[in-house]
Design a protein around this motif. Structure first.
Motif, short mmCIF file in Angstrom:
data_model
loop_
_atom_site.label_atom_id
_atom_site.label_comp_id
_atom_site.label_asym_id
_atom_site.label_seq_id
_atom_site.Cartn_x
_atom_site.Cartn_y
_atom_site.Cartn_z
N ASP A 1 50.70 49.32 -30.22
CA ASP A 1 49.77 48.48 -30.97
C ASP A 1 49.99 47.03 -30.55
OD1 ASP A 1 48.34 46.96 -32.77
OD2 ASP A 1 48.99 48.09 -34.54
N PRO A 2 49.07 46.42 -29.80
CA PRO A 2 49.29 45.07 -29.29
C PRO A 2 49.23 43.98 -30.36
CG PRO A 2 47.07 45.79 -28.77
CD PRO A 2 47.77 46.98 -29.35
N GLY A 3 48.89 44.36 -31.57
CA GLY A 3 48.89 43.40 -32.67
C GLY A 3 50.11 43.50 -33.57
N ARG A 4 51.07 44.35 -33.17
CA ARG A 4 52.28 44.52 -34.00
C ARG A 4 53.50 44.68 -33.09
NH1 ARG A 4 52.42 49.24 -38.00
NH2 ARG A 4 51.29 50.38 -36.39
N TYR A 5 54.17 43.58 -32.84
CA TYR A 5 55.38 43.68 -32.04
C TYR A 5 56.30 42.51 -32.35
CZ TYR A 5 53.19 40.16 -29.02
OH TYR A 5 52.60 39.02 -28.54
N ALA A 6 57.57 42.67 -31.95
CA ALA A 6 58.58 41.63 -32.15
C ALA A 6 59.36 41.44 -30.87
CB ALA A 6 59.53 42.00 -33.29
N LEU A 7 59.89 40.24 -30.69
CA LEU A 7 60.82 39.93 -29.61
C LEU A 7 62.23 39.99 -30.16
CD1 LEU A 7 59.01 36.83 -28.06
CD2 LEU A 7 58.86 39.20 -27.29
N VAL A 8 63.11 40.71 -29.48
CA VAL A 8 64.50 40.86 -29.93
C VAL A 8 65.41 40.45 -28.78
CG1 VAL A 8 66.24 42.44 -30.82
CG2 VAL A 8 63.84 42.75 -31.47
N GLY A 9 66.20 39.40 -28.99
CA GLY A 9 67.03 38.87 -27.91
C GLY A 9 68.49 38.79 -28.28
N PHE A 10 69.32 38.78 -27.25
CA PHE A 10 70.76 38.77 -27.42
C PHE A 10 71.36 37.63 -26.61
CE2 PHE A 10 69.19 42.91 -28.33
CZ PHE A 10 69.98 43.40 -29.37
N SER A 11 72.09 36.72 -27.30
CA SER A 11 72.78 35.59 -26.66
C SER A 11 71.77 34.74 -25.88
CB SER A 11 73.92 36.12 -25.79
OG SER A 11 74.77 35.06 -25.38
N ALA A 12 71.94 34.58 -24.57
CA ALA A 12 70.97 33.81 -23.79
C ALA A 12 69.58 34.41 -23.92
CB ALA A 12 71.39 33.77 -22.32
N GLY A 13 69.49 35.73 -24.06
CA GLY A 13 68.20 36.38 -24.26
C GLY A 13 67.57 36.02 -25.59
N GLY A 14 68.40 35.72 -26.59
CA GLY A 14 67.87 35.26 -27.86
C GLY A 14 67.20 33.90 -27.72
N HIS A 15 67.81 33.04 -26.91
CA HIS A 15 67.19 31.75 -26.62
C HIS A 15 65.84 31.93 -25.93
CE1 HIS A 15 66.51 28.57 -23.48
NE2 HIS A 15 66.49 27.83 -24.57
N ILE A 16 65.79 32.84 -24.96
CA ILE A 16 64.55 33.07 -24.22
C ILE A 16 63.47 33.64 -25.15
CG2 ILE A 16 63.50 34.38 -22.34
CD1 ILE A 16 66.30 34.28 -20.98
N ALA A 17 63.85 34.61 -25.97
CA ALA A 17 62.89 35.22 -26.89
C ALA A 17 62.32 34.20 -27.86
CB ALA A 17 63.56 36.37 -27.65
N ALA A 18 63.18 33.38 -28.45
CA ALA A 18 62.71 32.38 -29.39
C ALA A 18 61.86 31.32 -28.70
CB ALA A 18 63.90 31.73 -30.10
N SER A 19 62.24 30.94 -27.48
CA SER A 19 61.46 29.95 -26.74
C SER A 19 60.07 30.48 -26.42
CB SER A 19 62.19 29.58 -25.44
OG SER A 19 63.41 28.92 -25.71
N ALA A 20 59.98 31.75 -26.07
CA ALA A 20 58.66 32.34 -25.80
C ALA A 20 57.80 32.34 -27.06
CB ALA A 20 58.83 33.77 -25.27
N ALA A 21 58.42 32.58 -28.20
CA ALA A 21 57.68 32.68 -29.46
C ALA A 21 57.11 31.33 -29.89
CB ALA A 21 58.58 33.24 -30.55
N VAL A 22 57.82 30.24 -29.59
CA VAL A 22 57.36 28.92 -30.06
C VAL A 22 56.65 28.13 -28.96
CG1 VAL A 22 59.19 28.82 -31.79
CG2 VAL A 22 59.58 27.76 -29.54
N HIS A 23 56.47 28.74 -27.79
CA HIS A 23 55.77 28.04 -26.71
C HIS A 23 54.29 27.99 -27.00
CE1 HIS A 23 54.85 26.57 -22.76
NE2 HIS A 23 54.14 27.64 -22.44
N ARG A 24 53.76 26.78 -27.09
CA ARG A 24 52.36 26.59 -27.45
C ARG A 24 52.10 27.31 -28.77
NH1 ARG A 24 49.89 27.12 -21.29
NH2 ARG A 24 50.90 25.20 -20.52
N SER A 25 51.14 28.20 -28.81
CA SER A 25 50.88 28.92 -30.07
C SER A 25 51.54 30.28 -30.10
CB SER A 25 49.36 29.08 -30.27
OG SER A 25 48.78 29.78 -29.19
N GLY A 26 52.36 30.59 -29.08
CA GLY A 26 53.02 31.88 -29.03
C GLY A 26 52.07 32.97 -28.57
N PRO A 27 52.60 34.10 -28.11
CA PRO A 27 51.74 35.19 -27.65
C PRO A 27 51.00 35.84 -28.82
CG PRO A 27 54.05 35.87 -27.63
CD PRO A 27 54.04 34.41 -27.96
#
Length: 254
Positions: free
Chosen positions: A114-140
């Motif tokens: 379902d492309p309208g229901r998903y989450a990004l889950v990151g670990f350590s440096a990956g957590g930084h990347i996941a959060a950065s993707a989420a707050v970039h512009r309006s987010g995906p």
């Protein structure tokens, strides 16, 4: 308790569990690839996993057990790679994550996702990347939230701390803060979060080497959960109480 044993913690989710052991398919997007554990039927909510490794090492294989865990809980799972800092500087890592999400959304029917229901889950440096993707512009589009364990949400703090973490942040930016302040600002999650950001929950151990101070500036736009001890990244998720509360939160936003 070991991380593998912790994956056996039983959590009741808001949708039926998929059969155990779904088939893994490797798909390519751009120059990278990801392991896809597709939904069993219908359109399942999705989980995109972003591995750690100082931004400079490791790959998706580090999260194979985590991917299997989320697949067994009923999600369509996308365990992705991104360009490491030795091959490409920031924001390549964020951009690769956004490309993985875009690819999965375009092929949602194939992955029973379902492309309208998903989450990004990151670990350590990956957590930084996941959060950065989420707050970039309006987010995906379609993003319901971000869950991260020991996220290095402030590369500036990593630089100030020095040691391997500080050197890794410099390698990611390709320069020291005084030489390219605009790059360092683009890496700071708190500099881009705001009232329109998706829900975010960040876990830190009280005495780990990526301390809670990394994520505290994100309040009130993110919930920061601090637990005793020194466990980091997947070891932190491997604590049964952490796994239970994190998985319950994911189910609540889907």
């Amino acid at each position: 308790m070991s991380f593998t044993a912790a994956l056996l913690v039983v959590v009741t989710l808001a949708f039926p569990s998929a059969p155990a052991g779904p088939r893994t398919t490797v798909v390519s997007y751009g120059t990278q690839s990801m392991d896809v554990l597709a939904g069993a039927s219908g359109r399942r909510p999705g989980i995109f996993l972003v591995h750690g490794g100082w931004w400079s090492e490791g790959d998706k294989s580090a999260l194979s057990a985590v991917a299997a865990r989320f697949a067994d809980l009923g999600y369509a799972v996308f365990n992705l790679n991104y360009r490491l800092s030795g091959a490409a500087r920031w924001p390549a890592q964020r951009d690769d994550t956004l490309r993985a999400v875009a690819y999965a959304r375009r092929h949602a029917a194939r992955f029973r996702f379902d492309p309208g229901r998903y989450a990004l889950v990151g670990f350590s440096a990956g957590g930084h990347i996941a959060a950065s993707a989420a707050v970039h512009r309006s987010g995906p589009r379609g993003l319901r939230g971000v869950l991260a364990f020991s996220p290095v949400t402030s590369p500036h703090l990593a630089f100030d701390a020095g040691g391997r973490l500080g050197r890794s942040a410099v390698a990611l930016a390709g320069c020291r803060p005084r030489r390219c302040p605009w790059v360092w600002r683009s890496m700071e999650v708190a500099a881009h979060a705001g009232p329109g950001s998706p829900p975010m929950v960040f876990y830190h151990s009280a005495r780990e080497f990526v301390p809670p101070e990394h994520s505290l500036p994100l309040q009130p736009f993110a919930e920061v959960r601090v637990v005793p001890g020194t466990a980091h990244s997947t070891r932190l998720y491997g604590r049964p109480s952490v796994a239970r509360s994190a998985e319950e939160w994911l189910a609540s936003i889907m």
